[in-house]
Scaffold this motif. Structure first.
Motif, PDB file in Angstrom:
ATOM      1  N   GLU A  43      -4.187 -32.345  43.221  1.00 32.48           N
ATOM      2  CA  GLU A  43      -2.997 -32.101  42.407  1.00 32.48           C
ATOM      3  C   GLU A  43      -3.330 -31.310  41.151  1.00 32.48           C
ATOM      4  N   SER A  44      -2.330 -30.595  40.657  1.00 28.45           N
ATOM      5  CA  SER A  44      -2.443 -29.889  39.385  1.00 28.45           C
ATOM      6  C   SER A  44      -1.040 -29.686  38.833  1.00 28.45           C
ATOM      7  N   GLY A  45      -0.984 -29.247  37.584  1.00 33.89           N
ATOM      8  CA  GLY A  45       0.300 -28.918  36.984  1.00 33.89           C
ATOM      9  C   GLY A  45       0.863 -29.954  36.034  1.00 33.89           C
ATOM     10  N   GLY A  46       0.194 -31.088  35.916  1.00 35.64           N
ATOM     11  CA  GLY A  46       0.678 -32.092  34.984  1.00 35.64           C
ATOM     12  C   GLY A  46       0.478 -31.642  33.543  1.00 35.64           C
ATOM     13  N   GLY A  47       1.043 -32.410  32.630  1.00 30.39           N
ATOM     14  CA  GLY A  47       0.911 -32.082  31.216  1.00 30.39           C
ATOM     15  C   GLY A  47       1.875 -32.878  30.382  1.00 30.39           C
ATOM     16  N   SER A  48       2.011 -32.457  29.142  1.00 31.01           N
ATOM     17  CA  SER A  48       2.923 -33.117  28.204  1.00 31.01           C
ATOM     18  C   SER A  48       4.115 -32.215  27.945  1.00 31.01           C
ATOM     19  N   VAL A  49       5.285 -32.805  27.932  1.00 25.20           N
ATOM     20  CA  VAL A  49       6.511 -32.035  27.747  1.00 25.20           C
ATOM     21  C   VAL A  49       7.532 -32.912  27.029  1.00 25.20           C
ATOM     22  N   GLN A  50       8.437 -32.289  26.335  1.00 25.97           N
ATOM     23  CA  GLN A  50       9.496 -33.041  25.675  1.00 25.97           C
ATOM     24  C   GLN A  50      10.610 -33.366  26.664  1.00 25.97           C
ATOM     25  N   ALA A  54      13.838 -40.487  45.759  1.00 28.56           N
ATOM     26  CA  ALA A  54      14.190 -41.741  45.113  1.00 28.56           C
ATOM     27  C   ALA A  54      15.434 -41.517  44.254  1.00 28.56           C
ATOM     28  N   ASN A  55      16.258 -42.534  44.139  1.00 31.61           N
ATOM     29  CA  ASN A  55      17.502 -42.392  43.376  1.00 31.61           C
ATOM     30  C   ASN A  55      17.234 -41.966  41.929  1.00 31.61           C
ATOM     31  N   SER A  56      16.117 -42.424  41.383  1.00 36.52           N
ATOM     32  CA  SER A  56      15.815 -42.155  39.980  1.00 36.52           C
ATOM     33  C   SER A  56      15.525 -40.687  39.691  1.00 36.52           C
ATOM     34  N   VAL A  57      15.211 -39.909  40.728  1.00 31.85           N
ATOM     35  CA  VAL A  57      14.867 -38.503  40.513  1.00 31.85           C
ATOM     36  C   VAL A  57      15.807 -37.551  41.237  1.00 31.85           C
ATOM     37  N   LYS A  58      16.730 -38.100  42.010  1.00 30.87           N
ATOM     38  CA  LYS A  58      17.629 -37.255  42.786  1.00 30.87           C
ATOM     39  C   LYS A  58      18.401 -36.324  41.863  1.00 30.87           C
ATOM     40  N   ASP A  59      18.560 -35.100  42.274  1.00 30.92           N
ATOM     41  CA  ASP A  59      19.260 -34.050  41.528  1.00 30.92           C
ATOM     42  C   ASP A  59      18.465 -33.518  40.346  1.00 30.92           C
ATOM     43  N   ARG A  60      17.263 -34.052  40.095  1.00 38.52           N
ATOM     44  CA  ARG A  60      16.409 -33.532  39.019  1.00 38.52           C
ATOM     45  C   ARG A  60      15.097 -32.966  39.571  1.00 38.52           C
ATOM     46  N   PHE A  61      14.578 -33.590  40.616  1.00 40.99           N
ATOM     47  CA  PHE A  61      13.308 -33.173  41.200  1.00 40.99           C
ATOM     48  C   PHE A  61      13.552 -32.503  42.552  1.00 40.99           C
ATOM     49  N   THR A  62      12.678 -31.558  42.896  1.00 38.06           N
ATOM     50  CA  THR A  62      12.753 -30.896  44.194  1.00 38.06           C
ATOM     51  C   THR A  62      11.365 -30.824  44.809  1.00 38.06           C
ATOM     52  N   ILE A  63      11.232 -31.360  46.009  1.00 35.70           N
ATOM     53  CA  ILE A  63       9.968 -31.275  46.742  1.00 35.70           C
ATOM     54  C   ILE A  63      10.047 -30.090  47.695  1.00 35.70           C
ATOM     55  N   LYS A 114       0.462 -20.908  51.774  1.00 29.39           N
ATOM     56  CA  LYS A 114      -0.549 -21.331  50.803  1.00 29.39           C
ATOM     57  C   LYS A 114      -1.052 -22.746  51.072  1.00 29.39           C
ATOM     58  N   ASN A 115      -0.446 -23.392  52.067  1.00 24.74           N
ATOM     59  CA  ASN A 115      -0.832 -24.764  52.408  1.00 24.74           C
ATOM     60  C   ASN A 115      -0.765 -25.677  51.186  1.00 24.74           C
ATOM     61  N   THR A 116       0.326 -25.573  50.470  1.00 22.81           N
ATOM     62  CA  THR A 116       0.476 -26.266  49.192  1.00 22.81           C
ATOM     63  C   THR A 116       1.824 -26.984  49.127  1.00 22.81           C
ATOM     64  N   LEU A 117       1.791 -28.162  48.545  1.00 21.94           N
ATOM     65  CA  LEU A 117       2.996 -28.952  48.305  1.00 21.94           C
ATOM     66  C   LEU A 117       3.358 -28.843  46.840  1.00 21.94           C
ATOM     67  N   PHE A 118       4.658 -28.838  46.534  1.00 22.55           N
ATOM     68  CA  PHE A 118       5.122 -28.719  45.153  1.00 22.55           C
ATOM     69  C   PHE A 118       6.109 -29.837  44.815  1.00 22.55           C
ATOM     70  N   LEU A 119       6.208 -30.098  43.536  1.00 24.30           N
ATOM     71  CA  LEU A 119       7.269 -30.952  43.016  1.00 24.30           C
ATOM     72  C   LEU A 119       7.791 -30.303  41.747  1.00 24.30           C
ATOM     73  N   GLN A 120       8.980 -29.741  41.822  1.00 24.02           N
ATOM     74  CA  GLN A 120       9.638 -29.162  40.647  1.00 24.02           C
ATOM     75  C   GLN A 120      10.405 -30.271  39.951  1.00 24.02           C
ATOM     76  N   MET A 121      10.071 -30.507  38.699  1.00 22.43           N
ATOM     77  CA  MET A 121      10.689 -31.590  37.942  1.00 22.43           C
ATOM     78  C   MET A 121      11.454 -31.005  36.764  1.00 22.43           C
ATOM     79  N   ASN A 122      12.750 -31.180  36.781  1.00 24.58           N
ATOM     80  CA  ASN A 122      13.629 -30.696  35.715  1.00 24.58           C
ATOM     81  C   ASN A 122      14.276 -31.869  34.985  1.00 24.58           C
ATOM     82  N   SER A 123      14.808 -31.582  33.836  1.00 25.10           N
ATOM     83  CA  SER A 123      15.504 -32.610  33.045  1.00 25.10           C
ATOM     84  C   SER A 123      14.657 -33.872  32.914  1.00 25.10           C
ATOM     85  N   LEU A 124      13.414 -33.681  32.556  1.00 24.29           N
ATOM     86  CA  LEU A 124      12.479 -34.807  32.499  1.00 24.29           C
ATOM     87  C   LEU A 124      12.882 -35.808  31.422  1.00 24.29           C
TER      88      LEU A 124
END
Length: 126
Positions: free
Chosen positions: A6-13, A60-69, A75-85
């Motif tokens: 995995e990669s792409g984590g970090g700190s965000v407001q 999961a209900n807690s992330v529905k409409d905010r996250f996209t898998i 590229k043989n890669t999986l993603f998770l786009q996380m919005n409105s964190l």
């Protein structure tokens, strides 16, 4: 042995976005049920989203409409786009792979996932 990194984590407001990646080696991402899980301090690991070999997604209900898998087969890669964190999204995020087709699973049975990455930390501040 399947390897997931995995990669792409970090700190965000709060309200911000992050995109997590999971590079898959020694396996073809489109042949597996791929999932994202997370574990917050003091809490059990929970399922966030899955995508099966047919491209069917589940959230999961807690992330529905905010996250996209999604996945990039080339590229043989999986993603998770996380919005409105939100601060409650703060956790260590893990990708995982299962050889079975996960369409129709009830919940996110972690025992069905035989391969796990080391995780990437996501911290959301208010």
């Amino acid at each position: 042995q399947v390897q997931l990194v995995e990669s792409g984590g970090g700190s965000v407001q709060a309200g911000g976005s992050l995109r997590l990646s999971c590079a898959v080696s020694r396996a073809t991402v489109s042949n597996y049920c791929m999932g994202w899980f997370r574990q917050a301090p003091g809490k059990e690991r929970e399922g966030v989203a899955t995508i099966n070999s047919d491209g069917i997604t589940n959230y999961a209900n807690s992330v529905k409409d905010r996250f996209t898998i999604s996945r990039d087969n080339a590229k043989n890669t999986l993603f998770l786009q996380m919005n409105s964190l939100k601060p409650e999204d703060t956790a260590m995020y893990y990708c995982a792979a299962a050889t079975a087709n996960c369409a129709g699973w009830v919940g996110y049975p972690q025992g069905n996932f035989g391969y796990w990455g080391q995780g990437t930390q996501v911290t959301v501040s208010s």
